[in-house]
Design a protein around this motif. Structure first.
Motif, mmCIF file in Angstrom:
data_model
loop_
_atom_site.group_PDB
_atom_site.id
_atom_site.type_symbol
_atom_site.label_atom_id
_atom_site.label_comp_id
_atom_site.label_asym_id
_atom_site.label_seq_id
_atom_site.Cartn_x
_atom_site.Cartn_y
_atom_site.Cartn_z
ATOM 1 N N MET A 1 1.666 2.136 5.874
ATOM 2 C CA MET A 1 0.707 3.233 5.987
ATOM 3 C C MET A 1 -0.576 2.683 6.574
ATOM 4 N N ASP A 2 -1.278 3.557 7.292
ATOM 5 C CA ASP A 2 -2.515 3.134 7.916
ATOM 6 C C ASP A 2 -3.553 2.778 6.852
ATOM 7 N N ARG A 3 -4.403 1.882 7.220
ATOM 8 C CA ARG A 3 -5.538 1.506 6.367
ATOM 9 C C ARG A 3 -6.448 2.721 6.207
ATOM 10 N N PRO A 4 -6.953 2.976 4.989
ATOM 11 C CA PRO A 4 -7.809 4.147 4.791
ATOM 12 C C PRO A 4 -9.047 4.096 5.686
ATOM 13 N N PRO B 1 -1.653 9.446 3.924
ATOM 14 C CA PRO B 1 -1.948 8.672 5.130
ATOM 15 C C PRO B 1 -0.724 8.619 6.026
ATOM 16 N N PRO B 2 -0.943 8.476 7.320
ATOM 17 C CA PRO B 2 0.206 8.366 8.241
ATOM 18 C C PRO B 2 1.112 7.221 7.821
ATOM 19 N N ILE B 3 2.433 7.481 7.885
ATOM 20 C CA ILE B 3 3.409 6.494 7.452
ATOM 21 C C ILE B 3 4.347 6.163 8.600
ATOM 22 N N HIS B 4 4.679 4.923 8.735
ATOM 23 C CA HIS B 4 5.650 4.451 9.708
ATOM 24 C C HIS B 4 6.944 4.210 8.938
ATOM 25 N N ASP C 1 -3.263 16.916 -17.216
ATOM 26 C CA ASP C 1 -4.418 16.043 -16.973
ATOM 27 C C ASP C 1 -4.626 15.840 -15.478
ATOM 28 N N GLU C 2 -5.860 16.044 -15.044
ATOM 29 C CA GLU C 2 -6.199 15.848 -13.639
ATOM 30 C C GLU C 2 -7.239 14.744 -13.434
ATOM 31 N N LEU C 3 -7.584 14.057 -14.497
ATOM 32 C CA LEU C 3 -8.544 12.968 -14.363
ATOM 33 C C LEU C 3 -7.870 11.663 -13.944
ATOM 34 N N SER C 4 -6.671 11.438 -14.446
ATOM 35 C CA SER C 4 -6.005 10.153 -14.213
ATOM 36 C C SER C 4 -5.379 10.094 -12.821
ATOM 37 N N ARG C 5 -5.471 8.938 -12.204
ATOM 38 C CA ARG C 5 -4.807 8.689 -10.929
ATOM 39 C C ARG C 5 -3.402 8.155 -11.146
ATOM 40 N N VAL C 6 -3.084 7.758 -12.380
ATOM 41 C CA VAL C 6 -1.800 7.107 -12.639
ATOM 42 C C VAL C 6 -0.943 7.899 -13.632
ATOM 43 N N GLY C 7 -1.386 9.139 -14.003
ATOM 44 C CA GLY C 7 -0.604 9.936 -14.936
ATOM 45 C C GLY C 7 -0.756 9.508 -16.380
ATOM 46 N N ASP C 8 -1.895 8.938 -16.728
ATOM 47 C CA ASP C 8 -2.136 8.473 -18.098
ATOM 48 C C ASP C 8 -3.492 9.008 -18.535
ATOM 49 N N TRP D 1 0.830 -1.195 0.000
ATOM 50 C CA TRP D 1 0.000 0.000 0.000
ATOM 51 C C TRP D 1 0.873 1.256 0.000
ATOM 52 N N PHE D 2 1.989 1.193 0.686
ATOM 53 C CA PHE D 2 2.939 2.308 0.691
ATOM 54 C C PHE D 2 3.469 2.551 -0.713
ATOM 55 N N TRP D 3 3.922 1.484 -1.395
ATOM 56 C CA TRP D 3 4.495 1.662 -2.729
ATOM 57 C C TRP D 3 3.418 2.054 -3.744
ATOM 58 N N TYR D 4 2.223 1.547 -3.587
ATOM 59 C CA TYR D 4 1.143 1.956 -4.485
ATOM 60 C C TYR D 4 0.910 3.459 -4.384
ATOM 61 N N TYR D 5 0.934 3.985 -3.169
ATOM 62 C CA TYR D 5 0.584 5.388 -2.957
ATOM 63 C C TYR D 5 1.663 6.327 -3.486
ATOM 64 N N TYR D 6 2.908 5.905 -3.431
ATOM 65 C CA TYR D 6 4.010 6.789 -3.801
ATOM 66 C C TYR D 6 4.593 6.481 -5.176
ATOM 67 N N SER D 7 4.145 5.392 -5.830
ATOM 68 C CA SER D 7 4.746 5.025 -7.118
ATOM 69 C C SER D 7 3.676 4.980 -8.209
ATOM 70 N N PRO D 8 3.727 5.902 -9.190
ATOM 71 C CA PRO D 8 2.769 5.851 -10.308
ATOM 72 C C PRO D 8 2.833 4.530 -11.067
ATOM 73 N N ASN D 9 4.033 3.965 -11.176
ATOM 74 C CA ASN D 9 4.152 2.695 -11.900
ATOM 75 C C ASN D 9 3.369 1.578 -11.204
ATOM 76 N N ASP D 10 3.418 1.550 -9.876
ATOM 77 C CA ASP D 10 2.641 0.552 -9.133
ATOM 78 C C ASP D 10 1.142 0.759 -9.364
ATOM 79 N N ARG D 11 0.736 2.024 -9.400
ATOM 80 C CA ARG D 11 -0.681 2.292 -9.623
ATOM 81 C C ARG D 11 -1.104 1.859 -11.028
ATOM 82 N N ARG D 12 -0.238 2.077 -12.023
ATOM 83 C CA ARG D 12 -0.582 1.642 -13.391
ATOM 84 C C ARG D 12 -0.753 0.120 -13.436
#
Length: 631
Positions: free
Chosen positions: A332-335, A323-326, A289-296, A199-210
């Motif tokens: 990161m905390d669960r949403p 989200p709070p990060i350790h 672009d502000e629609l995409s969550r992944v920069g695409d 979840w940490f890497w998803y939130y901070y990495s566009p590639n993970d989100r793609r």
């Protein structure tokens, strides 16, 4: 042969009665033919046959009708040792039961046929050809009197018994069916491989989100691509373990799943608001672009039917803080729980291509959505060789999670709630907010893949609704199964679906077979009554072949081998054998006491010499009893 004298001292009236009963109105029974034995033999086979038929009919109507047999590839013992028959086993049992019935029918039919033959021989006489037809084909001669009618009815009662087996064997039909296991099993609500660190890497990495957008699109295809029937119910994709536990059509209960209710979709006649127009213009022109969550940019894919859903006032990064990060554990905390209940905006590319008649999108009347003119078609792009014609909509919906009281495992790893989404109790839950942010990317990818076979013609609202619903549920499933160990460790109850083959018994066929079978019992009653009413000399015959073998055929076949009419043939039986003597004198031998009786005919009133077999029994009498005849 010397003349014998009548010895009054040695005359035995009882012995005379035993012998003259051959010609008298009644016959003394043999040692093996007691009244009790005859009654038992008369009642035994019909009663046993009737009981067998009743047992078979009751078993088929009470136990076989609706029976769920296992398929050919299933074991006999299921659900922890419960024994189940296959279709072939049931067929074998019915065939075996019919063979038992056939044996009983054969035994009784033989007794009836022999008895009928001897009745006719005594009462009217038969030719050998008539005997052959009765014995081989059960065809009686044309009735000419009371005895013949009784015989014909007896044969008509027993003959059908030999041909009714197909009525029963064809009374069972088989159709595909199922049953649920007797006990419930526990199934993980999500994928056990969920990793909160990702979840940490998803939130901070566009590639993970793609990568996860592609996974979500695959989940939408898995949930909706295999089932063309969309009843408006919520669906959820389970983890890989579910496929090893459940079978399709298994019943589930209390499963947590994403759920969305589309209250309305409206395509206004007014132009899109400025903030909506700006977001679409930036995505189409691939600028900020502000629609995409992944920069695409989702609208960079110019495909008719490409659809996005968004909230211009709440885009990713606008209102949500990190989200709070350790730091040390990169956790990161669960949403927090979130419930979407309100209005968002949607846009659909309805046409892409060169200008029509040199004009923009205003004159487009035919699209993939039908021949009617759509409301508010516009294009943010002012110039160029191609136009991207869009239509704008306002969507009012509720999105969150729900716990389905009951549901069905409809395909591999996919469960569906039994209750329509409109009637579900939707509440806030984790991953709902992030799933909404991912909708533009997932919806765009899903429409381009078109693996869910979405219908478009004359159904713009329905098409938009399905794209939103499929994409949201896939986004939530992807997030929860990837990052949520709490849901991964939660379980729900299920009863496993077992394919079966259901037996359907035709009650009419079974009852018809039983009714015809009961005629055999009626034949026993008719036989007993008929023998008494006809005052037959010979009783019921249960050893017909023996009686026939020990009968002298001399009076049946003359010296040239030509058959004669047979009369009083049944008077000769296994305990009395006739001996011919010259000059119209006859001896009868009593086998039990080894005595011989000399018999002579009594002249008729017209002076003609009588025929032994042609005269009534009263024309004969015993005149002497001797210990050994002299021939």
């Amino acid at each position: 042969m010397g003349q014998r004298k009548f010895d009054n001292n040695n005359y035995d009236p009882q012995r005379e009665a035993h012998t003259t009963s051959l010609m008298g109105p009644s016959r003394v029974l043999r040692a093996s033919e007691t009244s009790t034995r005859l009654s038992f033999q008369t009642a035994f086979f019909p009663t046993l046959h009737l009981l067998s038929c009743l047992i078979i009919a009751i078993c088929m109507l009470r136990f076989l009708d609706g029976y769920l047999a296992v398929s050919i590839d299933s074991p006999h013992f299921v659900d922890g040792g419960k024994f189940k028959l296959r279709v072939s086993d049931v067929t074998t049992l019915i065939s075996a039961a019919l063979i038992v019935v056939k044996l009983l029918v054969g035994a009784w039919t033989g007794a009836i046929v022999w008895t009928c033959v001897f009745i006719l021989l005594e009462k009217r006489g038969l030719s050998l050809g008539q005997i052959t037809r009765i014995m081989s084909f059960n065809i009686p001669p044309v009735p000419r009197g009371y005895a013949e009618i009784i015989v014909a009815v007896l044969l008509l009662l027993v003959i059908p018994q030999q041909f009714i087996s197909p009525i029963l064997s064809g009374a069972v039909d088989w159709s595909p069916s199922f049953e649920y296991g007797r006990s419930t099993v526990q199934v993980p609500n999500s994928d056990r491989n969920a990793d909160p660190t990702m979840w940490f890497w998803y939130y901070y990495s566009p590639n993970d989100r793609r990568a996860n957008v592609r996974r979500a699109t695959a989940l939408a295809t898995l949930a909706w691509g295999e089932s063309a029937i969309d009843k408006g119910h919520c669906r959820h994709v389970l983890g890989a373990d579910a496929g090893n536990i459940l079978t399709v059509n298994s019943s589930i209960s209390n499963v947590v799943m994403p759920c969305i209710q589309i209250h309305s979709i409206t395509f206004p006649n007014t132009p899109a608001p400025k903030d909506v127009y700006t977001l679409l213009d930036n995505s189409l022109n691939n600028k900020n672009d502000e629609l995409s969550r992944v920069g695409d940019s989702p609208f960079q894919y110019f495909t008719d039917g490409n659809t996005v859903l968004f909230d211009p006032k709440d885009r990713p990064g606008m209102n949500d803080g990190f989200p709070p990060i350790h730091d040390n554990a990169r956790l990161m905390d669960r949403p927090t729980n979130f419930l979407q209940n309100g209005v968002m905006n949607a846009a659909v590319i309805v046409s892409f291509g060169p200008p029509i008649d040199g004009k923009n999108c205003t004159n487009i009347n035919t699209t993939i959505f039908g021949n009617k003119r759509l409301n508010n078609i516009f294009s943010p792009i002012k110039s160029g060789n191609y136009y991207r014609c869009l239509s704008w909509a306002i969507v009012n919906f509720t999105a969150g999670v729900t716990t389905s009281p009951t549901g069905t495992y409809i395909s591999n790893r996919v469960v569906e709630a039994d209750v329509a989404a409109a009637r579900m109790d939707i509440r806030g839950g984790p991953w709902v907010k992030e799933a909404l942010y991912l909708l533009p990317d997932i919806m765009s990818a899903l429409t381009m893949m078109n693996t869910t076979s979405l219908n478009t013609w004359d159904d713009l609202e329905g098409y938009t609704s399905k794209v939103i619903r499929y994409s949201y549920q896939a986004a939530w499933d992807m997030l929860s199964r990837s990052f949520d160990p709490i849901l991964a460790n939660a379980t729900f109850s299920a009863r496993v679906y077992r394919p079966r083959v259901r037996a359907s018994v035709s009650h009419g066929r079974v009852l018809a077979w039983l009714a015809v079978g009961a005629l055999m019992t009626i034949s026993a009653v008719l036989l007993t009554w008929g023998m008494k009413s006809m005052r037959c000399v010979r009783q019921r015959v249960f050893d017909g072949p023996v009686a026939a073998l020990l009968t002298d055929p001399k009076e049946v076949i003359d010296g040239n081998g030509v058959e004669r009419e047979l009369t009083a043939f049944s008077l000769l039986n296994s305990t009395s054998a006739r001996l011919n003597c010259p000059e119209d004198r006859y001896y009868y031998r009593d086998v039990q006491n080894k005595n011989y009786f000399f018999i002579v005919p009594v002249s008729t009133s017209d002076g003609e010499a009588p025929q032994f077999f042609g005269l009534p029994a009263r024309k004969w009498r015993v005149i002497i009893k001797i210990s050994q005849p002299g021939l």
